[in-house]
Design a protein around this motif. Structure first.
Motif, mmCIF file in Angstrom:
data_model
loop_
_atom_site.group_PDB
_atom_site.id
_atom_site.type_symbol
_atom_site.label_atom_id
_atom_site.label_comp_id
_atom_site.label_asym_id
_atom_site.label_seq_id
_atom_site.Cartn_x
_atom_site.Cartn_y
_atom_site.Cartn_z
ATOM 1 N N VAL A 49 46.391 10.906 -26.489
ATOM 2 C CA VAL A 49 47.575 12.400 -26.187
ATOM 3 C C VAL A 49 48.741 11.829 -26.999
ATOM 4 N N ASN A 50 48.997 10.516 -27.459
ATOM 5 C CA ASN A 50 50.131 10.184 -28.087
ATOM 6 C C ASN A 50 49.482 11.411 -29.743
ATOM 7 N N ALA A 51 49.666 12.631 -29.519
ATOM 8 C CA ALA A 51 49.760 12.533 -31.213
ATOM 9 C C ALA A 51 50.510 13.916 -30.807
ATOM 10 N N PHE A 52 51.048 13.901 -32.344
ATOM 11 C CA PHE A 52 51.946 15.253 -32.804
ATOM 12 C C PHE A 52 51.651 16.590 -32.628
ATOM 13 N N MET A 55 51.542 18.658 -29.347
ATOM 14 C CA MET A 55 52.617 18.442 -28.697
ATOM 15 C C MET A 55 52.849 20.195 -28.730
ATOM 16 N N PHE A 59 54.824 23.874 -26.151
ATOM 17 C CA PHE A 59 56.205 24.136 -26.813
ATOM 18 C C PHE A 59 55.483 25.646 -26.735
ATOM 19 N N THR A 238 52.873 21.924 -34.676
ATOM 20 C CA THR A 238 53.905 21.573 -33.592
ATOM 21 C C THR A 238 55.705 21.715 -34.224
ATOM 22 N N GLU A 239 55.829 21.764 -35.478
ATOM 23 C CA GLU A 239 56.944 22.454 -35.559
ATOM 24 C C GLU A 239 57.437 23.234 -35.255
ATOM 25 N N ALA A 242 58.251 24.707 -32.242
ATOM 26 C CA ALA A 242 59.381 24.255 -31.091
ATOM 27 C C ALA A 242 60.395 25.348 -31.936
ATOM 28 N N MET B 41 61.657 16.931 -25.987
ATOM 29 C CA MET B 41 60.662 17.186 -27.152
ATOM 30 C C MET B 41 61.354 18.601 -28.282
ATOM 31 N N VAL B 45 61.991 17.942 -32.132
ATOM 32 C CA VAL B 45 60.939 18.646 -32.994
ATOM 33 C C VAL B 45 62.013 19.185 -33.830
ATOM 34 N N ASP B 63 59.190 11.828 -35.456
ATOM 35 C CA ASP B 63 58.148 11.756 -35.295
ATOM 36 C C ASP B 63 57.829 10.638 -33.362
ATOM 37 N N SER B 66 59.834 11.495 -30.453
ATOM 38 C CA SER B 66 58.623 12.579 -29.738
ATOM 39 C C SER B 66 57.300 12.617 -28.819
ATOM 40 N N ARG B 67 56.779 11.781 -30.028
ATOM 41 C CA ARG B 67 55.533 11.338 -28.864
ATOM 42 C C ARG B 67 55.653 10.374 -27.492
ATOM 43 N N PHE B 70 57.115 13.180 -25.397
ATOM 44 C CA PHE B 70 54.745 13.705 -24.625
ATOM 45 C C PHE B 70 53.989 12.820 -23.645
#
Lengths: 426, 181
Positions: A49-52, A55, A59, A238-239, A242, B41, B45, B63, B66-67, B70
């Protein structure tokens, strides 16, 4: 070991353990049998789950929540009503167009079903009866994961790895989504004329349409900015998601003024818990996937499929049949997380376009959300209307038939799915 | 805090009372932490995009941080999902069993889940301890902070599952489950 993991997972899953935890328990059994150190568990779970890119799931959920709290449903319904309110089955068409509008800011069918059902069913049932009303809302809600943004497509792209981009998946859904809306509206008209449903709403007037369009433009700007930005390469998914949250917040606080700061904690906690349902499955499934990879299951499965058939179309049909059954019994996110790592690489071996396969996979499981006994969208509408599952399933089947017809058309004519992504360089 | 969801200790008597109070306190802390983490978060971002386009600059650590937020948000929210009874499961067989059998089965399954969560939590604490001297790539913080939420979230989840084992239906928060539907 593979068989032990699969049977243990199915066994304790059927005994009622949540699927995420059943994956964890069966992974632990696999670790014991293969004598792998337990410290693999927390590191793999965290890394999963440590994945940008992941996220974007919370959002987009939060952005949809905030837009609904900001009062976007009412504006969408008012706009749709001025355009198609007066035709035969007008409120059904209004529901479809409101579902289309809602799907451009929300990527989840369950949330859309709840929003559409609670807002529109009171008016719909007065004219059309409760069964048809709930069926129209269920069908319209299913547009949520097909039209971008889509939570399902984000999860699919993440599980499929670098061969599939979120932006490409989003674009793949546009043309089929629009065809689906038109086909379902044609079905609404057909049923309305056949059952002689009364005319509702006011006559079409360009002035009123323009007025409502002006009120709603603020809603439609959001997907233009967010999806446009993602596809145009201005920012990542992801951006973009957000930015969607910030946009929805500003609209709710300062434009519609229906949102207050006091609404935020509840919306955020709901978002976090909903995301954690998916996150927990991804985390625990990562350990299972690792164990199955050690056992070379993907390679064995690929060899087995190749021995059965060398035809890509035959593979697509086999997968469609399998997902039809899976969709009846399993919640779709669980299916993406468990099956995409196994079935997507095989599709690549057959030379099937990854976006084509990805769209068909998602669409198939989205339809599964309308098929009993486990049709989560049906559950929401049964809860709102008091209908029994069987009754609602009877009313919704014409829409399911349309969806399956479109699924097979998209399977045999990939250009329907791939033209827009290709035009945009995916 | 959420307007609908109660974080007061569930009705409990005798020896269960302290456990109920502990779980309620942890739930409340997790809920507030989630509000801060998700808000953080969004801010991180979107600030990155703003910096890139408005100020033609970028913040190097957004980066990774924020991870980190999360990962924390996912593992802290898992126990609240157990409380709400919203983690996805297959009920196709269990709903056909007699009520008494359903209750016994739910407790046994919860106990199995609690044991699994305890094992994961224990392993995560050991791993975090072992990795404490390793630093993150972009900021001067231990990389073990990525593992800590796994330990905390799984320990909190184990308590919820233990509560279900002991009380039967005590783990389901009807209001939150309704909200999530």
């Amino acid at each position: 070991m593979t068989l032990l993991i699969i049977f243990l997972f199915l066994g304790i899953g059927l005994l009622g353990m949540p699927l995420a935890f059943a994956l964890g328990a069966s992974a632990i059994a696999g670790l014991i049998v293969s004598d792998v150190d337990f410290n693999l568990l927390p590191s793999r779970m965290m890394n999963a789950v440590n994945a940008f890119p992941l996220m974007s799931i919370p959002f987009f959920i939060l952005a949809g929540e905030l837009m609904l709290k900001a009062g976007m449903m009412e504006r969408l319904i008012d706009l749709a009503n001025t355009i198609v309110g007066r035709v035969r089955g007008g409120l059904g068409h209004v529901t479809m167009l409101a579902g289309l509008g809602l799907s451009t800011v929300s990527g989840a069918a369950v949330a859309d079903a709840s929003a559409l059902g609670s807002t529109l069913i009171p008016s719909l049932r007065k004219h059309y009866g409760v069964g048809f009303s709930a069926a129209v809302c269920a069908a319209a809600a299913n547009l949520g994961p097909i039209i971008p943004p889509s939570g399902a497509m984000i999860v699919y792209a993440f599980m499929a790895g670098p061969t599939v981009s979120v932006g490409g998946m989003f674009m793949a859904g546009i043309v089929p989504g629009l065809i689906l809306v038109c086909a379902m509206m044609a079905m609404v008209s057909f049923i309305a004329i056949r059952r002689n449903y009364p005319l509702t709403g006011e006559a079409f007037a360009l002035g009123r349409v323009l007025h409502e369009l002006k009120r709603s433009i603020i809603i439609f700007l959001m997907p233009v900015v967010v999806i446009g930005g993602i596809v145009g390469g201005a920012f990542t998914a992801t951006e973009g998601s957000a930015i969607a949250v910030v946009y929805a917040l500003l609209i709710g606080l300062f434009v519609t003024r229906r949102l207050t700061l006091a609404d935020l904690p509840e919306a955020i906690i709901r978002t976090a818990v909903t995301s954690a349902i998916v996150g927990a499955m991804i985390a625990f499934a990562s350990v299972v996937t690792y164990m199955l990879t050690i056992d070379q299951l993907p390679q064995h499965l690929t060899a087995l499929m190749k021995a059965i058939t060398g035809s890509p179309i035959a593979y697509l049909l086999i997968v469609a049949a399998a997902l039809f059954v899976v969709g009846m019994f399993l919640e779709s996110n669980a299916a993406y997380i468990m099956l995409v790592p196994l079935l997507h690489p095989i599709a690549l071996q057959y030379g099937i376009d990854p976006l084509h396969f990805g769209f068909l996979f998602v669409f198939n499981l989205v339809i599964g959300m309308l098929t009993p006994p486990v049709g989560v969208v049906l559950f929401v509408l049964c809860g709102l209307t008091g209908l029994k599952l069987g009754e609602l399933a009877w009313h919704v089947w014409p829409f399911i038939a349309i969806m399956y017809a479109l699924l097979f058309i998209c399977m045999f004519f990939p250009a329907i799915v791939l033209t827009v992504p290709r035009m945009l360089g995916y | 805090m959420t307007g609908h969801t109660s974080y007061a200790p569930a009705a409990a008597e005798g020896a269960l009372r302290p456990l109920a109070a502990l779980i309620a306190a942890l739930d409340l802390a997790a809920a507030w932490a989630l509000v801060a983490l998700v808000a953080g978060m969004v801010i991180l971002v979107s600030a990155q995009v703003f910096m890139r386009y408005a100020l033609n600059s970028s913040i190097g650590w957004t980066d990774e941080v924020s991870r980190l937020t999360f990962v924390w948000s996912i593992f802290l929210a898992i126990p609240l999902g157990i409380k709400a009874g919203v983690h996805i499961g297959m009920e196709i067989l269990t709903v056909r069993l007699p009520a008494r059998m359903q209750d016994v089965l739910a407790r046994v399954i919860a106990l199995l889940g609690a044991a699994m969560m305890t094992l994961v939590s224990y392993q995560a604490f050991i791993l975090a301890y072992d990795q404490w001297d390793e630093l993150m790539a972009s900021i001067n913080m231990s990389a073990a902070w990525f593992i800590v939420p796994v330990a905390i979230g799984c320990a909190h989840s184990a308590l919820h599952l233990l509560w279900i084992t002991m009380t039967g239906k005590g783990g389901v928060d009807e209001e939150l489950a309704k909200d999530l539907d």
